[in-house]
Design an enzyme around this catalytic site. Structure first.
Site, PDB file in Angstrom:
ATOM      1  N   ASP A 248       0.848  -1.188   0.000  1.00 36.59           N
ATOM      2  CA  ASP A 248       0.000   0.000   0.000  1.00 36.59           C
ATOM      3  C   ASP A 248       0.885   1.240   0.000  1.00 36.59           C
ATOM      4  O   ASP A 248       2.047   1.191   0.375  1.00 36.59           O
ATOM      5  CB  ASP A 248      -0.858   0.034   1.270  1.00 36.59           C
ATOM      6  CG  ASP A 248      -1.960  -1.003   1.221  1.00 36.59           C
ATOM      7  OD1 ASP A 248      -2.154  -1.592   0.149  1.00 36.59           O
ATOM      8  OD2 ASP A 248      -2.613  -1.219   2.254  1.00 36.59           O
ATOM      9  N   LYS A 270      -3.871   2.855  -2.395  1.00 42.18           N
ATOM     10  CA  LYS A 270      -5.221   3.384  -2.495  1.00 42.18           C
ATOM     11  C   LYS A 270      -5.273   4.615  -1.613  1.00 42.18           C
ATOM     12  O   LYS A 270      -4.802   4.606  -0.494  1.00 42.18           O
ATOM     13  CB  LYS A 270      -6.241   2.343  -2.014  1.00 42.18           C
ATOM     14  CG  LYS A 270      -6.435   1.236  -3.034  1.00 42.18           C
ATOM     15  CD  LYS A 270      -7.530   0.312  -2.623  1.00 42.18           C
ATOM     16  CE  LYS A 270      -7.109  -0.550  -1.455  1.00 42.18           C
ATOM     17  NZ  LYS A 270      -8.183  -1.386  -0.957  1.00 42.18           N
ATOM     18  N   MET A 383      -8.891   7.214   9.411  1.00 47.29           N
ATOM     19  CA  MET A 383      -9.293   7.814   8.134  1.00 47.29           C
ATOM     20  C   MET A 383     -10.314   8.922   8.314  1.00 47.29           C
ATOM     21  O   MET A 383     -11.159   9.145   7.460  1.00 47.29           O
ATOM     22  CB  MET A 383      -9.896   6.741   7.200  1.00 47.29           C
ATOM     23  CG  MET A 383      -8.877   5.717   6.774  1.00 47.29           C
ATOM     24  SD  MET A 383      -9.541   4.526   5.620  1.00 47.29           S
ATOM     25  CE  MET A 383     -10.323   3.351   6.697  1.00 47.29           C
TER      26      MET A 383
HETATM   27  N1  SAH Z   1      -4.523  -1.264   8.536  1.00 45.01           N
HETATM   28  C1  SAH Z   1      -4.136   0.039   9.002  1.00 45.01           C
HETATM   29  C2  SAH Z   1      -5.208   1.076   8.827  1.00 45.01           C
HETATM   30  C3  SAH Z   1      -5.528   1.378   7.413  1.00 45.01           C
HETATM   31  S1  SAH Z   1      -6.673   2.674   7.268  1.00 45.01           S
HETATM   32  C4  SAH Z   1      -3.725  -0.065  10.472  1.00 45.01           C
HETATM   33  O1  SAH Z   1      -3.946  -1.094  11.103  1.00 45.01           O
HETATM   34  O2  SAH Z   1      -3.165   0.896  10.984  1.00 45.01           O
HETATM   35  C5  SAH Z   1      -5.612   4.059   7.059  1.00 45.01           C
HETATM   36  C6  SAH Z   1      -5.724   5.001   8.241  1.00 45.01           C
HETATM   37  O3  SAH Z   1      -4.916   4.538   9.300  1.00 45.01           O
HETATM   38  C7  SAH Z   1      -5.205   6.394   7.971  1.00 45.01           C
HETATM   39  O4  SAH Z   1      -6.157   7.198   7.315  1.00 45.01           O
HETATM   40  C8  SAH Z   1      -4.938   6.887   9.372  1.00 45.01           C
HETATM   41  O5  SAH Z   1      -6.121   7.240  10.035  1.00 45.01           O
HETATM   42  C9  SAH Z   1      -4.417   5.631  10.032  1.00 45.01           C
HETATM   43  N2  SAH Z   1      -2.945   5.569  10.004  1.00 45.01           N
HETATM   44  C10 SAH Z   1      -2.181   4.645   9.444  1.00 45.01           C
HETATM   45  N3  SAH Z   1      -0.860   4.887   9.650  1.00 45.01           N
HETATM   46  C11 SAH Z   1      -0.813   6.021  10.378  1.00 45.01           C
HETATM   47  C12 SAH Z   1       0.240   6.792  10.930  1.00 45.01           C
HETATM   48  N4  SAH Z   1       1.519   6.455  10.761  1.00 45.01           N
HETATM   49  N5  SAH Z   1      -0.083   7.897  11.635  1.00 45.01           N
HETATM   50  C13 SAH Z   1      -1.368   8.256  11.821  1.00 45.01           C
HETATM   51  N6  SAH Z   1      -2.391   7.559  11.325  1.00 45.01           N
HETATM   52  C14 SAH Z   1      -2.135   6.457  10.616  1.00 45.01           C
END
Ligand code: SAH
Length: 495
Positions: A248, A270, A383
């Protein structure tokens, strides 16, 4: 200065060492190890050098250095204690384009001798370009303790079987898998125990029984929030074994950096509103590569099963009979909370935590707002940057106190991490004032207030008072980006 690393084959090639003291002796020992034809030029020699001369392993010239000798050698080492002499040798060698090493003088040298971890035929050379020799030495000591001495025997065994392995396993991917089991499995263990015969036997047996057609599989791997230190050991192994990595956009460059060099990397990023590759497209890619016998890593930010559509991908793989594994990752809520100093639960403030996604208006409509607005719980909203105004309005509407603290963590655990704090009443306003952008995670609940006092990573939270910032600064041990006075001031102004 950046040097070009190379390993020289000096066997039966003439090398001149000018100098006959202890340093020269060390250089000669290494050169003899590489089977070089060494001539030492010095009026007097150390006892060891004299012994080597006596045994006919080293030639000796006691007369004054002669320029003409340089014409028949491949390399020169100047190891006298006389700087002028060393300079002369270096200059004359340079005129003839012969590589010269002047001991302890990087500027005069056209080649450097690295610190070496010797597991011949495996050699690890470390150089700091003469800038930080102590650091290079320290690194070598670390590697010495890390790398078992049987590695040399392992390399020799692999060399011995190389042609047979190639003939038996013509497919590159299968061959690589075989080598990996050879290098990490029972054969390596037997060599560590000093049983080379048994090791060879085990390797031959393994070669005879390995299937020669490749078997593809998919490993669904959680890459964590960005800091590569937060990868699991299993994730690291999968990345090292991968033929193809479908990742991703959220996966950090530092994490991808750790993957096998020649693994093919395909971004199937995405982004909200901008889908590069559709979910069907990702499924098709997974199938195509796995069916071609490749080891596919499907690498997702955070954890693959938390708002990652990992479930859908597994269902698809299962339906198509592709073997798979799942490696969990540290999800953004857990990582952001840790890196912002916010305990997600707390005996006094929050008995539960909810992971919620709010990526669009319609997803907001499906949420149970009465439950979300309850007190004494923490909300971790994924998100949600685009929907903060709606989120704020609905939570207040359903009874969550407007004074509930929040922390928005942007780029959690990464070098540019920012934390913006405030209360539910000014959530949207403060996020826009600081132009918080994706990826960002919202933590809402009483625990969010603890970021003010417990923050330890990156810049202090924006929203902190001067007093808070001083306290955080005084407490922190682990400073990744030490706040410069100017940054602090601007943080105070912005906050
Ligand atoms: N599978 C991922 C989430 C995917 S959805 C997980 O478990 O973390 C993507 C969302 O995750 C982003 O829009 C944000 O809200 C959050 N996110 C992912 N990485 C991040 C980071 N390093 N800092 C802040 N938010 C993060």
């Amino acid at each position: 200065m950046k040097l070009y690393p190379l390993f020289a084959d000096l066997s039966h090639r003439a090398v001149l060492v000018v100098g006959g003291g202890a340093v020269a002796e060390r250089k000669v020992a290494a050169l003899l190890g590489a089977q070089a034809q060494v001539t030492v030029n010095a009026p007097t020699l150390t006892p060891q050098l004299r012994r080597w001369v006596g045994e006919g392993r080293v030639a000796h010239r006691a007369d004054a250095f002669q320029e003409g000798w340089l014409d028949r050698v491949w390399l020169v080492v100047a190891a006298t204690s006389d700087r002028e002499m060393n300079t002369l040798v270096a200059t004359l060698a340079g005129l003839r384009r012969i590589f010269v090493n002047v001991v302890d003088d990087a500027a005069l040298s056209s080649f450097h001798v690295p610190a070496v971890v010797d597991r011949a035929p495996l050699m690890i050379a470390i150089s700091s370009g003469g800038e930080a020799p102590m650091l290079a030495r320290l690194l070598r000591e670390r590697l010495e303790t890390l790398l078992d001495h049987s590695l040399g025997a392992l390399a020799t065994l692999a060399a011995r079987l190389r042609h047979r392995i190639r003939a038996r396993l013509p497919d590159m991917a299968v061959r690589r898998q075989f080598y990996e089991t050879l290098f990490t499995g029972q054969v390596a263990t037997l060599l560590r125990r000093g049983q080379p015969k048994q090791a060879l036997h085990a390797a031959e047996q393994a070669l005879a029984s390995v299937p020669s057609a490749p078997t593809g599989a998919v490993v669904l791997v959680g890459a964590g929030p960005g800091d590569p230190g937060l990868l699991t050991l299993r994730a690291l192994r999968a990345l090292n074994e991968a033929d193809v990595i479908l990742h991703d956009r959220l996966v950090s460059a530092e994490v991808l950096e750790l993957a096998r060099r020649d693994a093919e990397r395909i971004e199937v990023g995405k982004q909200a509103g901008n889908h590069h590759t559709t979910q069907d497209g990702i499924h098709a890619l997974l199938l195509e590569h796995a069916r071609a016998g490749r080891r596919v890593v499907r690498l997702k930010g955070g954890d693959p099963f938390v708002f990652g559509r990992g479930g859908e991908e597994l269902e698809f793989l299962r339906a198509h009979g592709i073997p798979y594994e799942v490696v969990p990752g540290i999800t953004a809520a857990v990582a952001c909370a840790a890196y912002a100093g916010i305990p997600l639960t707390h005996r006094e403030h929050a008995q539960s935590v909810r992971f919620v996604t709010a990526h669009c208006r319609s997803s907001l409509d499906t949420l149970d707002w009465v439950a979300l607005a309850r007190e004494r719980q923490t909300l971790a909203v994924y998100m949600g940057v685009g929907e903060l105004a709606a989120l704020q309005a609905r939570l207040i509407e359903h009874g969550r106190a407007a004074t509930t603290p929040f922390a928005l963590i942007e780029n959690g655990s990464r070098a540019g991490q920012r934390v913006v704090t405030g209360t539910l009443a000014n959530l949207h306003e403060r996020a826009s004032a600081h132009a918080v952008a994706s990826p960002a995670l919202l933590i809402l609940g009483e625990v969010a207030a603890l970021a003010q006092s417990l923050a330890w990573f990156g810049q202090p939270p924006l929203g902190a008072t001067v007093h808070d910032i001083r306290r955080v600064a005084a407490n922190r041990r682990h400073v990744i980006l030490p706040p410069a006075p100017a940054d602090l001031l601007s943080a105070i102004h912005r906050g």
